[in-house]
Design a protein around this motif. Structure first.
Motif, PDB file in Angstrom:
ATOM      1  N   GLU A  72     -51.756 -10.757  -1.988  1.00  0.00           N
ATOM      2  CA  GLU A  72     -51.924  -9.551  -2.803  1.00  0.00           C
ATOM      3  C   GLU A  72     -52.015  -9.920  -4.283  1.00  0.00           C
ATOM      4  O   GLU A  72     -52.830  -9.369  -5.025  1.00  0.00           O
ATOM      5  CB  GLU A  72     -50.756  -8.587  -2.566  1.00  0.00           C
ATOM      6  CG  GLU A  72     -50.775  -7.905  -1.218  1.00  0.00           C
ATOM      7  CD  GLU A  72     -51.605  -6.638  -1.211  1.00  0.00           C
ATOM      8  OE1 GLU A  72     -52.184  -6.284  -2.259  1.00  0.00           O
ATOM      9  OE2 GLU A  72     -51.675  -5.990  -0.153  1.00  0.00           O
ATOM     10  N   ALA A  88     -59.995   3.440  -1.200  1.00  0.00           N
ATOM     11  CA  ALA A  88     -58.532   3.492  -1.100  1.00  0.00           C
ATOM     12  C   ALA A  88     -58.058   3.619   0.345  1.00  0.00           C
ATOM     13  O   ALA A  88     -57.069   2.982   0.747  1.00  0.00           O
ATOM     14  CB  ALA A  88     -57.990   4.651  -1.943  1.00  0.00           C
ATOM     15  N   TYR A  89     -58.750   4.446   1.123  1.00  0.00           N
ATOM     16  CA  TYR A  89     -58.357   4.625   2.518  1.00  0.00           C
ATOM     17  C   TYR A  89     -58.560   3.334   3.321  1.00  0.00           C
ATOM     18  O   TYR A  89     -57.698   2.937   4.111  1.00  0.00           O
ATOM     19  CB  TYR A  89     -59.159   5.763   3.162  1.00  0.00           C
ATOM     20  CG  TYR A  89     -58.845   5.944   4.630  1.00  0.00           C
ATOM     21  CD1 TYR A  89     -57.631   6.488   5.032  1.00  0.00           C
ATOM     22  CD2 TYR A  89     -59.756   5.545   5.613  1.00  0.00           C
ATOM     23  CE1 TYR A  89     -57.326   6.642   6.382  1.00  0.00           C
ATOM     24  CE2 TYR A  89     -59.455   5.695   6.962  1.00  0.00           C
ATOM     25  CZ  TYR A  89     -58.237   6.243   7.341  1.00  0.00           C
ATOM     26  OH  TYR A  89     -57.945   6.383   8.672  1.00  0.00           O
ATOM     27  N   ARG A  91     -58.569   0.340   2.113  1.00  0.00           N
ATOM     28  CA  ARG A  91     -57.547  -0.607   1.643  1.00  0.00           C
ATOM     29  C   ARG A  91     -56.226  -0.352   2.358  1.00  0.00           C
ATOM     30  O   ARG A  91     -55.522  -1.287   2.752  1.00  0.00           O
ATOM     31  CB  ARG A  91     -57.339  -0.490   0.132  1.00  0.00           C
ATOM     32  CG  ARG A  91     -58.219  -1.382  -0.692  1.00  0.00           C
ATOM     33  CD  ARG A  91     -57.660  -1.653  -2.081  1.00  0.00           C
ATOM     34  NE  ARG A  91     -57.162  -0.478  -2.762  1.00  0.00           N
ATOM     35  CZ  ARG A  91     -57.904   0.379  -3.441  1.00  0.00           C
ATOM     36  NH1 ARG A  91     -59.213   0.187  -3.512  1.00  0.00           N
ATOM     37  NH2 ARG A  91     -57.369   1.420  -4.064  1.00  0.00           N
ATOM     38  N   ALA A  92     -55.887   0.939   2.499  1.00  0.00           N
ATOM     39  CA  ALA A  92     -54.648   1.293   3.190  1.00  0.00           C
ATOM     40  C   ALA A  92     -54.689   0.832   4.646  1.00  0.00           C
ATOM     41  O   ALA A  92     -53.688   0.310   5.178  1.00  0.00           O
ATOM     42  CB  ALA A  92     -54.409   2.797   3.109  1.00  0.00           C
ATOM     43  N   ARG A  95     -54.107  -2.896   4.801  1.00  0.00           N
ATOM     44  CA  ARG A  95     -52.684  -3.220   4.616  1.00  0.00           C
ATOM     45  C   ARG A  95     -51.874  -2.871   5.864  1.00  0.00           C
ATOM     46  O   ARG A  95     -50.889  -3.545   6.178  1.00  0.00           O
ATOM     47  CB  ARG A  95     -52.144  -2.500   3.379  1.00  0.00           C
ATOM     48  CG  ARG A  95     -52.707  -3.072   2.070  1.00  0.00           C
ATOM     49  CD  ARG A  95     -52.006  -2.485   0.857  1.00  0.00           C
ATOM     50  NE  ARG A  95     -52.409  -3.181  -0.349  1.00  0.00           N
ATOM     51  CZ  ARG A  95     -53.205  -2.668  -1.291  1.00  0.00           C
ATOM     52  NH1 ARG A  95     -53.674  -1.432  -1.151  1.00  0.00           N
ATOM     53  NH2 ARG A  95     -53.525  -3.363  -2.357  1.00  0.00           N
ATOM     54  N   PHE A  96     -52.278  -1.800   6.556  1.00  0.00           N
ATOM     55  CA  PHE A  96     -51.602  -1.440   7.805  1.00  0.00           C
ATOM     56  C   PHE A  96     -51.704  -2.577   8.818  1.00  0.00           C
ATOM     57  O   PHE A  96     -50.702  -2.961   9.439  1.00  0.00           O
ATOM     58  CB  PHE A  96     -52.221  -0.163   8.391  1.00  0.00           C
ATOM     59  CG  PHE A  96     -51.720   0.160   9.776  1.00  0.00           C
ATOM     60  CD1 PHE A  96     -50.565   0.894   9.955  1.00  0.00           C
ATOM     61  CD2 PHE A  96     -52.403  -0.304  10.899  1.00  0.00           C
ATOM     62  CE1 PHE A  96     -50.089   1.167  11.235  1.00  0.00           C
ATOM     63  CE2 PHE A  96     -51.939  -0.031  12.180  1.00  0.00           C
ATOM     64  CZ  PHE A  96     -50.773   0.707  12.346  1.00  0.00           C
TER      65      PHE A  96
END
Length: 222
Positions: A72, A88-89, A91-92, A95-96
């Motif tokens: 990161e 953004a979604y 990216r989320a 990360r999940f």
């Protein structure tokens, strides 16, 4: 200003290689310091006094520990050649899956360290369930976890194509079969063909010997 990037690592560690791949993909020049385990250097103990382990990235004299946190940091510090999606979604979601892999990583290590038929069967069943989730929900029909090009999720799962294959060879079982997990097996081949990955892997025979020594220690302690 000089970047002064250094990486303390250990040659058979997939966690060290995660950081090497990310730095190479970003085009970041760095000095690599090989740690002599179990004889940890005073610098390593100074840089990572809490966990006392590799990898540690040192940027302009400041140490960052834990491979996923380092990834990161690399992504934020050197935004060129992004390894996370812009959206953004998305990216989320990335990360999940990285977190999912971190939580489930022990599942595959349990297969490797299982001694006895019952223990191995239980560990393999749990590992197969995780692989099924990755195959169907994580990867799907994509070439890489993030789409057409390699990203942080692929790097986070980068131990599969080399280290886990070696573990399978040592214990004499094969979980990742093209007939059972065709998408994951195709992903592994695609991952291996990325030049930065192909050019920055430990020697397979040396790694296999290292894994055999670890396996023998598990059997001796059982």
């Amino acid at each position: 200003m000089e970047e002064e990037v250094k990486l303390h690592g250990f040659w058979p560690s997939p966690f060290s290689h995660r950081v090497i791949w990310a730095l190479k993909l970003k085009g970041v020049k760095f000095d690599y310091i090989e740690e002599d385990f179990p004889n940890k250097s005073q610098l390593l103990l100074q840089y990572n006094p809490v966990h006392k382990k590799i990898p540690v990235l040192v940027h302009r004299g400041k140490p960052i520990a834990e491979s996923l946190i380092i990834l990161e940091y690399i992504e934020e510090t050197w935004p060129e050649h992004p390894l996370l999606p812009k959206d953004a979604y998305e990216r989320a979601l990335a990360r999940f899956w990285i977190k999912y892999g971190e939580e489930k990583g022990i599942t595959f290590y349990n297969v490797f360290r299982s001694v006895g038929e019952d223990q191995l069967e239980k560990a393999m069943k749990e590992a197969m369930e995780v692989l099924k989730v990755l195959e169907e929900k994580g990867l799907g029909e994509k070439k890489f976890f993030g789409g057409d090009s390699i990203g942080l999720v692929d790097i986070a799962f980068g131990s599969f194509p080399h280290w886990f294959e070696g573990m399978e060879e040592v214990i004499g079982v094969k979980l990742l079969q093209p007939s059972t997990f065709p998408r994951l097996c195709a992903w592994m081949e695609n991952f291996k063909e990325v030049p930065v990955i192909k050019e920055n892997l430990p020697d397979p025979q040396k790694l296999l010997a290292h894994l055999k020594r670890i396996r023998e220690s598990f059997i001796a302690d059982a």
